[in-house]
Design a protein around this motif. Structure first.
Motif, PDB file in Angstrom:
ATOM      1  N   LEU A   1       0.759  -1.372  -0.027  1.00  0.00           N
ATOM      2  CA  LEU A   1      -0.091  -0.008  -0.003  1.00  0.00           C
ATOM      3  C   LEU A   1       0.911   1.296   0.075  1.00  0.00           C
ATOM      4  CD1 LEU A   1      -2.609  -1.107   2.692  1.00  0.00           C
ATOM      5  CD2 LEU A   1      -2.925  -0.805   0.253  1.00  0.00           C
ATOM      6  N   TYR A   2       1.804   1.212   0.872  1.00  0.00           N
ATOM      7  CA  TYR A   2       2.866   2.555   0.529  1.00  0.00           C
ATOM      8  C   TYR A   2       3.481   2.529  -0.658  1.00  0.00           C
ATOM      9  CZ  TYR A   2       7.072   5.292   1.901  1.00  0.00           C
ATOM     10  OH  TYR A   2       7.943   6.119   1.929  1.00  0.00           O
ATOM     11  N   GLN A   3       3.770   1.477  -1.375  1.00  0.00           N
ATOM     12  CA  GLN A   3       4.495   1.415  -2.479  1.00  0.00           C
ATOM     13  C   GLN A   3       3.586   2.058  -3.735  1.00  0.00           C
ATOM     14  OE1 GLN A   3       6.153  -2.652  -2.933  1.00  0.00           O
ATOM     15  NE2 GLN A   3       7.703  -2.085  -2.064  1.00  0.00           N
ATOM     16  N   LYS A   4       2.176   1.761  -3.384  1.00  0.00           N
ATOM     17  CA  LYS A   4       1.053   1.921  -4.171  1.00  0.00           C
ATOM     18  C   LYS A   4       0.953   3.616  -4.276  1.00  0.00           C
ATOM     19  CE  LYS A   4      -2.255   0.719  -6.987  1.00  0.00           C
ATOM     20  NZ  LYS A   4      -1.945   0.277  -8.429  1.00  0.00           N
ATOM     21  N   GLY A   5       1.129   4.151  -3.136  1.00  0.00           N
ATOM     22  CA  GLY A   5       0.964   5.721  -3.047  1.00  0.00           C
ATOM     23  C   GLY A   5       0.239   6.045  -1.952  1.00  0.00           C
ATOM     24  N   LEU A   6      -0.285   5.255  -1.202  1.00  0.00           N
ATOM     25  CA  LEU A   6      -1.256   5.631   0.040  1.00  0.00           C
ATOM     26  C   LEU A   6      -0.332   6.311   1.044  1.00  0.00           C
ATOM     27  CD1 LEU A   6      -3.302   3.349  -1.324  1.00  0.00           C
ATOM     28  CD2 LEU A   6      -3.948   2.900   1.151  1.00  0.00           C
ATOM     29  N   LYS A   7      -0.948   7.347   1.349  1.00  0.00           N
ATOM     30  CA  LYS A   7      -0.072   8.300   2.271  1.00  0.00           C
ATOM     31  C   LYS A   7      -0.083   7.685   3.847  1.00  0.00           C
ATOM     32  CE  LYS A   7      -0.754  12.595   0.042  1.00  0.00           C
ATOM     33  NZ  LYS A   7      -1.488  14.058  -0.121  1.00  0.00           N
ATOM     34  N   MET A   8       0.863   7.670   4.383  1.00  0.00           N
ATOM     35  CA  MET A   8       1.154   7.105   5.803  1.00  0.00           C
ATOM     36  C   MET A   8       2.028   7.859   6.464  1.00  0.00           C
ATOM     37  SD  MET A   8       1.885   3.167   4.771  1.00  0.00           S
ATOM     38  CE  MET A   8       0.621   2.284   3.788  1.00  0.00           C
ATOM     39  N   GLU A   9       1.830   7.817   7.859  1.00  0.00           N
ATOM     40  CA  GLU A   9       2.815   8.597   8.489  1.00  0.00           C
ATOM     41  C   GLU A   9       3.357   7.662   9.907  1.00  0.00           C
ATOM     42  OE1 GLU A   9       0.400  11.912  10.265  1.00  0.00           O
ATOM     43  OE2 GLU A   9      -1.017  10.401  11.415  1.00  0.00           O
ATOM     44  N   PRO A  10       4.436   7.897  10.417  1.00  0.00           N
ATOM     45  CA  PRO A  10       4.851   7.009  11.539  1.00  0.00           C
ATOM     46  C   PRO A  10       4.025   7.403  13.138  1.00  0.00           C
ATOM     47  CG  PRO A  10       6.649   8.786  11.105  1.00  0.00           C
ATOM     48  CD  PRO A  10       5.406   8.884  10.159  1.00  0.00           C
ATOM     49  N   LYS A  11       3.849   6.671  13.898  1.00  0.00           N
ATOM     50  CA  LYS A  11       3.366   6.935  15.189  1.00  0.00           C
ATOM     51  C   LYS A  11       3.814   6.380  16.213  1.00  0.00           C
ATOM     52  CE  LYS A  11      -0.635   4.797  16.223  1.00  0.00           C
ATOM     53  NZ  LYS A  11      -0.156   3.311  16.851  1.00  0.00           N
ATOM     54  N   SER A  12       3.659   6.669  17.164  1.00  0.00           N
ATOM     55  CA  SER A  12       4.198   5.904  18.614  1.00  0.00           C
ATOM     56  C   SER A  12       3.743   4.768  18.823  1.00  0.00           C
ATOM     57  CB  SER A  12       3.979   6.823  19.904  1.00  0.00           C
ATOM     58  OG  SER A  12       4.710   8.168  19.675  1.00  0.00           O
ATOM     59  N   PHE A  13       4.248   3.607  19.229  1.00  0.00           N
ATOM     60  CA  PHE A  13       3.755   2.295  19.651  1.00  0.00           C
ATOM     61  C   PHE A  13       4.486   1.962  20.983  1.00  0.00           C
ATOM     62  CE2 PHE A  13       7.236   1.807  16.685  1.00  0.00           C
ATOM     63  CZ  PHE A  13       7.912   0.773  17.011  1.00  0.00           C
ATOM     64  N   SER A  14       4.573   0.566  21.288  1.00  0.00           N
ATOM     65  CA  SER A  14       5.169   0.321  22.622  1.00  0.00           C
ATOM     66  C   SER A  14       5.904  -1.194  22.302  1.00  0.00           C
ATOM     67  CB  SER A  14       4.141   0.081  23.727  1.00  0.00           C
ATOM     68  OG  SER A  14       3.604   1.290  23.802  1.00  0.00           O
ATOM     69  N   ILE A  15       6.919  -1.369  23.139  1.00  0.00           N
ATOM     70  CA  ILE A  15       7.445  -2.892  22.880  1.00  0.00           C
ATOM     71  C   ILE A  15       7.869  -3.163  24.651  1.00  0.00           C
ATOM     72  CG2 ILE A  15       8.223  -2.961  20.654  1.00  0.00           C
ATOM     73  CD1 ILE A  15      11.013  -2.793  21.400  1.00  0.00           C
ATOM     74  N   GLY A  16       7.985  -4.397  24.792  1.00  0.00           N
ATOM     75  CA  GLY A  16       8.503  -4.669  26.128  1.00  0.00           C
ATOM     76  C   GLY A  16       8.444  -6.329  26.084  1.00  0.00           C
ATOM     77  N   VAL A  17       7.751  -6.798  27.271  1.00  0.00           N
ATOM     78  CA  VAL A  17       7.899  -8.069  27.732  1.00  0.00           C
ATOM     79  C   VAL A  17       6.321  -8.649  28.434  1.00  0.00           C
ATOM     80  CG1 VAL A  17      10.206  -8.204  28.438  1.00  0.00           C
ATOM     81  CG2 VAL A  17       8.591  -7.530  30.096  1.00  0.00           C
ATOM     82  N   ARG A  18       6.112  -9.796  28.477  1.00  0.00           N
ATOM     83  CA  ARG A  18       5.223 -10.164  29.392  1.00  0.00           C
ATOM     84  C   ARG A  18       5.828 -10.403  30.801  1.00  0.00           C
ATOM     85  NH1 ARG A  18       0.462  -9.419  26.536  1.00  0.00           N
ATOM     86  NH2 ARG A  18      -0.523 -10.248  28.351  1.00  0.00           N
ATOM     87  N   ILE A  19       4.966 -10.003  31.862  1.00  0.00           N
ATOM     88  CA  ILE A  19       5.210 -10.430  33.275  1.00  0.00           C
ATOM     89  C   ILE A  19       4.371 -11.128  33.796  1.00  0.00           C
ATOM     90  CG2 ILE A  19       4.000  -8.197  34.135  1.00  0.00           C
ATOM     91  CD1 ILE A  19       6.352  -8.084  36.294  1.00  0.00           C
ATOM     92  N   GLU A  20       4.773 -12.354  34.361  1.00  0.00           N
ATOM     93  CA  GLU A  20       4.109 -13.306  34.837  1.00  0.00           C
ATOM     94  C   GLU A  20       4.321 -13.659  36.529  1.00  0.00           C
ATOM     95  OE1 GLU A  20       2.854 -17.676  32.530  1.00  0.00           O
ATOM     96  OE2 GLU A  20       5.036 -16.832  32.385  1.00  0.00           O
ATOM     97  N   HIS A  21       2.869 -13.478  37.010  1.00  0.00           N
ATOM     98  CA  HIS A  21       3.042 -13.827  38.395  1.00  0.00           C
ATOM     99  C   HIS A  21       2.146 -14.888  38.776  1.00  0.00           C
ATOM    100  CE1 HIS A  21       3.877  -9.443  38.280  1.00  0.00           C
ATOM    101  NE2 HIS A  21       4.454  -9.323  39.276  1.00  0.00           N
ATOM    102  N   LEU A  22       2.194 -15.408  39.916  1.00  0.00           N
ATOM    103  CA  LEU A  22       1.121 -16.339  40.292  1.00  0.00           C
ATOM    104  C   LEU A  22      -0.186 -15.845  40.696  1.00  0.00           C
ATOM    105  CD1 LEU A  22       2.910 -18.575  43.292  1.00  0.00           C
ATOM    106  CD2 LEU A  22       2.108 -19.365  41.110  1.00  0.00           C
ATOM    107  N   GLN A  23      -1.353 -16.363  40.189  1.00  0.00           N
ATOM    108  CA  GLN A  23      -2.573 -15.522  40.177  1.00  0.00           C
ATOM    109  C   GLN A  23      -3.047 -15.407  41.563  1.00  0.00           C
ATOM    110  OE1 GLN A  23      -4.482 -14.233  37.590  1.00  0.00           O
ATOM    111  NE2 GLN A  23      -5.631 -13.581  39.337  1.00  0.00           N
TER     112      GLN A  23
END
Length: 519
Positions: free
Chosen positions: A265-287
């Motif tokens: 879609l980008y190569q086709k010419g649709l306009k796009m913009e970068p945006k904020s997102f997130s990365i990290g981990v899963r944290i696992e506790h005893l329920q």
């Protein structure tokens, strides 16, 4: 007379007949109460010595008792107006690419408008997709087109079906009611933390598909959208399996993992913009520890506890908890070979031993942007491949919170055992996450513990990497919800306009209504 009781508390340790309780509190004879319906239910655990349920009720009386309106907790009940449908009059059927939540509700609405939508889904039907996911989880056999990310139901079909959202829109009640009507349990219509459960989602998704088919919709599973071209009357859409369609309305409900489609879609010419997102981990506790942390001595009377939290660090970067799965497991969610992607999942009963949640760090365009709005995708992909390369297997990188905070690497598990299906390997998380993300997590965990005593459990497990919480770009659309190429409608998470099942469903529904000129 129909009234709404806005604030009614019941102690969680007591079995209370609601009809009698309302009658006694507001001096209403039992014979005058025709119907009671729960509108909202939440748990208030701020006072650990007095945990209560907070309710809102709809009450139908067979008499007029206007004096009740003098009570600040009571008002006349006003129901939401029914959703409106109009008849499809365009010459071509709409094409919907992707049948996750946004595609599902766009297709459902348009089907009820007699549009007979055509749905293109690169993955399998939910029944077959479930088998393909099991093959990956048990035997590491990955189908790149039908997996935890791709297939009927979207990525949310294997993530607990959480329906929480920060949005406020009266159409959300319609969405929740439709999920209930198609097979979810009724509590999702009033719970403050509604979830369908992965085990119930198969039935819900299938029932929505069957209604669309009964209204003339057509599904093409295991069919990938490839391209489109402008023609005099609209668009020519090309798909795998030599499928071609003419349309004036191409709804792109592609999800945030359809990197090949987004690149096209980008190569086709649709306009796009970068945006904020997130990365990290899963944290696992005893329920059980989470239950005690949240509910104290009342934990035995309540369902598995949830939590949420966020902190802002000195460098103005945010760290927050997302997609919390009580009584669930950490999922292997890769959609490409030789990469690691984690997510969380729970069944309806949330009966597994551990709780897990995404522990995420904000990523800004300044962290990754060079010269293309696709750079965020490459940033995600880089760390997903690095995570795989640690073991050169689908074992996920991990560490324990105690050692992680001290800058060490654990060598054995203690009270918490990992639920990730392919196994995990202890490592320095700097090998699969940016250094600034690791530093932010190390700073944030003790801060989160200030409001959730016990969160900083040294036995808790950190499993990486969580990279797909939201899209790293946005496909730009105008007030008609079309791109710079008319007739093309980017919708939902993959387009950068949603961040969960309900918000994606809402975006799909509103886009379909916009096409039908229903505001």
């Amino acid at each position: 007379m129909e009234i709404k009781i806005k604030n009614f508390q019941i102690g969680v340790a007591y079995k209370t007949d609601i009809k009698n309780a309302i009658s006694n509190k507001y001096n209403i004879p039992l014979s005058e109460i025709e119907q009671i319906k729960i509108l909202r239910q939440s748990i208030d655990a701020r006072k650990k010595n007095n945990v209560v349920y907070n309710y809102q009720f709809y009450v139908q009386l067979n008499t007029n008792r206007l004096e009740l309106l003098n009570n600040k907790d009571i008002e006349l009940y006003h129901s939401n107006p029914p959703i409106r449908y109009t008849k499809w009059t365009f010459p071509y059927r709409p094409i919907i690419v992707g049948f996750g939540p946004s595609g599902m509700f766009a297709a459902l609405y348009l089907a009820r408008c007699q549009a007979k939508p055509i749905i293109i889904e690169r993955g399998s039907s939910i029944e077959n997709r479930k088998k393909e996911v099991e093959l990956f989880l048990k035997h590491r056999q990955l189908n790149p087109n039908s997996n935890v990310q791709f297939g009927e139901g979207g990525a949310g079909a294997f993530s607990d079906g959480k329906l929480t959202t920060n949005l406020s829109d009266k159409l959300i009640d319609f969405i929740l009611f439709e999920f209930f009507q198609h097979g979810a349990t009724e509590d999702i219509t009033y719970s403050s933390t509604p979830h369908i459960g992965t085990d119930y989602l198969e039935k819900v998704v299938k029932n929505i598909r069957e209604e669309i088919i009964s209204l003339g919709g057509t599904f093409y599973f295991n069919t990938t959208f490839l391209a489109f071209e402008r023609e005099k009357q609209g668009l020519k859409v090309s798909c795998s399996n030599k499928q071609e369609f003419d349309t004036q309305h191409l709804l792109l409900c592609i999800g945030h993992s359809a990197r090949d489609t987004i690149t096209y879609l980008y190569q086709k010419g649709l306009k796009m913009e970068p945006k904020s997102f997130s990365i990290g981990v899963r944290i696992e506790h005893l329920q059980t520890k989470i239950n005690r942390m949240q509910y104290g001595k009342f934990a035995a009377f309540l369902p598995p506890a949830t939590y949420k939290g966020a902190v802002h660090l000195k460098d103005k970067r945010g760290v927050y908890l997302f997609c919390m799965c009580p009584g669930g497991v950490v999922m292997a969610s890769a959609d490409t070979k030789k990469s690691i992607v984690t997510n969380g999942m729970s069944k309806k009963n949330r009966a597994e031993k551990n709780a897990n949640a995404a522990l995420l760090v904000s990523i800004f365009p300044t962290d990754y942007y060079h010269n293309s709005p696709l750079d965020g995708m490459f940033f995600q992909e880089k760390y997903e491949k690095m995570a795989f390369e640690i073991s050169n297997d689908y074992k996920a990188p991990c560490n324990l919170v105690g050692e992680f905070i001290e800058g060490k690497i654990a060598t054995y598990f203690r009270s918490v055992k990992p639920s990730y299906p392919h196994g995990v390997c202890f490592c320095d998380l700097n090998k699969c996450l940016p250094n600034f993300v690791v530093n932010a997590l190390r700073e944030a965990i003790p801060l989160l513990d200030k409001n959730m005593k016990g969160f900083n459990d040294p036995d808790a497990i950190l499993t990486g990497v969580e990279t797909r919480s939201s899209s790293p770009l946005r496909i730009i659309r105008d007030e008609t919800r079309q791109t710079n190429i008319s007739g093309v409608y980017p919708i939902g998470e993959g387009a950068g306009y949603a961040g969960g099942i309900v918000s994606a469903a809402l975006d799909g529904l509103k886009t379909a209504m916009k096409i039908m000129h229903i505001e």
